[in-house]
Design a protein around this motif. Structure first.
Motif, PDB file in Angstrom:
ATOM      1  N   THR A  29      27.774 106.536  -3.197  1.00 30.18           N
ATOM      2  CA  THR A  29      28.972 105.898  -2.423  1.00 30.18           C
ATOM      3  C   THR A  29      28.222 105.243  -0.756  1.00 30.18           C
ATOM      4  OG1 THR A  29      30.385 107.763  -3.543  1.00 30.18           O
ATOM      5  CG2 THR A  29      31.414 107.089  -1.337  1.00 30.18           C
ATOM      6  N   VAL A  30      27.092 106.149  -0.345  1.00 31.47           N
ATOM      7  CA  VAL A  30      27.029 105.426   0.682  1.00 31.47           C
ATOM      8  C   VAL A  30      26.223 104.816   0.939  1.00 31.47           C
ATOM      9  CG1 VAL A  30      25.294 106.709   2.816  1.00 31.47           C
ATOM     10  CG2 VAL A  30      27.258 107.841   2.554  1.00 31.47           C
ATOM     11  N   CYS A  33      28.381 101.536   0.123  1.00 29.49           N
ATOM     12  CA  CYS A  33      28.894 101.010   1.693  1.00 29.49           C
ATOM     13  C   CYS A  33      27.669 100.693   2.291  1.00 29.49           C
ATOM     14  CB  CYS A  33      30.201 101.999   1.727  1.00 29.49           C
ATOM     15  SG  CYS A  33      29.729 103.328   3.123  1.00 29.49           S
ATOM     16  N   ASP A  39      31.064 107.760   6.673  1.00 36.13           N
ATOM     17  CA  ASP A  39      31.571 106.638   5.966  1.00 36.13           C
ATOM     18  C   ASP A  39      32.385 108.437   5.089  1.00 36.13           C
ATOM     19  OD1 ASP A  39      31.199 104.311   7.104  1.00 36.13           O
ATOM     20  OD2 ASP A  39      28.964 104.934   6.704  1.00 36.13           O
ATOM     21  N   VAL A  40      31.486 109.273   4.879  1.00 31.95           N
ATOM     22  CA  VAL A  40      32.739 109.916   3.896  1.00 31.95           C
ATOM     23  C   VAL A  40      32.901 111.182   4.863  1.00 31.95           C
ATOM     24  CG1 VAL A  40      31.177 108.485   1.743  1.00 31.95           C
ATOM     25  CG2 VAL A  40      30.435 110.592   2.838  1.00 31.95           C
ATOM     26  N   GLN A  45      38.525 104.655   2.632  1.00 33.64           N
ATOM     27  CA  GLN A  45      38.306 104.249   0.880  1.00 33.64           C
ATOM     28  C   GLN A  45      36.965 105.204   0.366  1.00 33.64           C
ATOM     29  OE1 GLN A  45      37.876 100.332   1.205  1.00 33.64           O
ATOM     30  NE2 GLN A  45      36.913  99.969  -0.697  1.00 33.64           N
ATOM     31  N   GLU A  46      35.880 105.121   1.317  1.00 36.39           N
ATOM     32  CA  GLU A  46      35.036 105.442   1.254  1.00 36.39           C
ATOM     33  C   GLU A  46      34.691 107.032   0.158  1.00 36.39           C
ATOM     34  OE1 GLU A  46      33.239 102.946   0.176  1.00 36.39           O
ATOM     35  OE2 GLU A  46      33.949 101.466   1.211  1.00 36.39           O
ATOM     36  N   ARG A  47      35.145 107.561   0.775  1.00 33.35           N
ATOM     37  CA  ARG A  47      35.520 109.461   1.090  1.00 33.35           C
ATOM     38  C   ARG A  47      36.082 109.656  -0.280  1.00 33.35           C
ATOM     39  NH1 ARG A  47      35.224 114.148   4.445  1.00 33.35           N
ATOM     40  NH2 ARG A  47      36.555 115.930   3.447  1.00 33.35           N
ATOM     41  N   ARG A  49      36.297 106.999  -2.660  1.00 29.08           N
ATOM     42  CA  ARG A  49      35.273 107.064  -3.513  1.00 29.08           C
ATOM     43  C   ARG A  49      34.668 107.519  -4.518  1.00 29.08           C
ATOM     44  NH1 ARG A  49      31.581 101.483  -4.388  1.00 29.08           N
ATOM     45  NH2 ARG A  49      32.416 100.878  -5.706  1.00 29.08           N
ATOM     46  N   ARG A  92      20.516 106.207   0.333  1.00 34.81           N
ATOM     47  CA  ARG A  92      20.585 105.283   1.370  1.00 34.81           C
ATOM     48  C   ARG A  92      19.556 104.697   2.031  1.00 34.81           C
ATOM     49  NH1 ARG A  92      21.518 101.001   3.255  1.00 34.81           N
ATOM     50  NH2 ARG A  92      22.152 100.234   5.476  1.00 34.81           N
TER      51      ARG A  92
END
Length: 185
Positions: A29-30, A33, A39-40, A45-47, A49, A92
């Protein structure tokens, strides 16, 4: 004896699946994005996802006879929430450096296992597509091997260095000749 806190696992296979679930969620996810842990770590949204990708692992685990639960997911999300918001998981860092990622180990494995079990995993499929579409530097992606004297390193070096000439110069302690040949000095 040790002064470090530790826990002896009674079901190591289950714990390995839990750790894999964590990596499937947070790493991908990280990376997708292009963000950081921040972000999570907060609702959004990202959390969601990340959690959805982790829930797909729970579904695969359940069908595989491994007891990974929503409580496990919540435990690992709580751990993520303690990490430095500016930090980044390894995937990432790999995408930033344009190195190959572990997406095959994470989403790729989820997808393959889910397919054999008849489970839909749309979040991991989307993450897989997004991450495999990211650019990878061909030099970073190359498998490191012993020198074959193919000259490829000469063609891709941004400084125009020649390891073969450098080695000869070093062996003969004749750095001036190397500089003249390479740089025309």
């Amino acid at each position: 004896r040790t002064d470090f806190a530790y826990q002896t696992e009674t079901d190591i296979l289950r714990r390995m699946w839990c750790k894999w679930m964590l990596n499937v969620g947070v790493n991908q996810t990280v990376a997708a994005c292009a963000g950081t842990f921040k972000d999570v770590q907060h609702p959004g949204q990202e959390r969601e996802r990340m959690k959805a990708a982790m829930r797909e692992v729970i579904a695969v685990a359940e069908k595989s006879g491994i007891n990974v639960t929503e409580d496990d997911l919540n435990e690992y999300v709580a751990i993520i929430d303690t990490l430095s918001p500016d930090g980044m998981p390894s995937m990432r860092q790999d995408t930033l450096a344009r190195r190959p990622t572990e997406v095959e180990l994470f989403a790729g494995t989820v997808i393959r296992k889910a397919r054999t079990l008849g489970i839909a995993v749309p979040v991991n499929e989307a993450l897989y597509r997004e991450i495999t579409a990211l650019p990878v530097d061909p030099v970073s992606a190359a498998t490191m091997t012993a020198c074959l004297r193919c000259g490829r390193c000469n063609r891709v070096c941004p400084l125009g260095l020649s390891p073969q000439l450098m080695q000869v110069a070093a062996q003969h302690k004749d750095y001036e000749r190397y500089e003249k040949r390479l740089y025309g000095l």
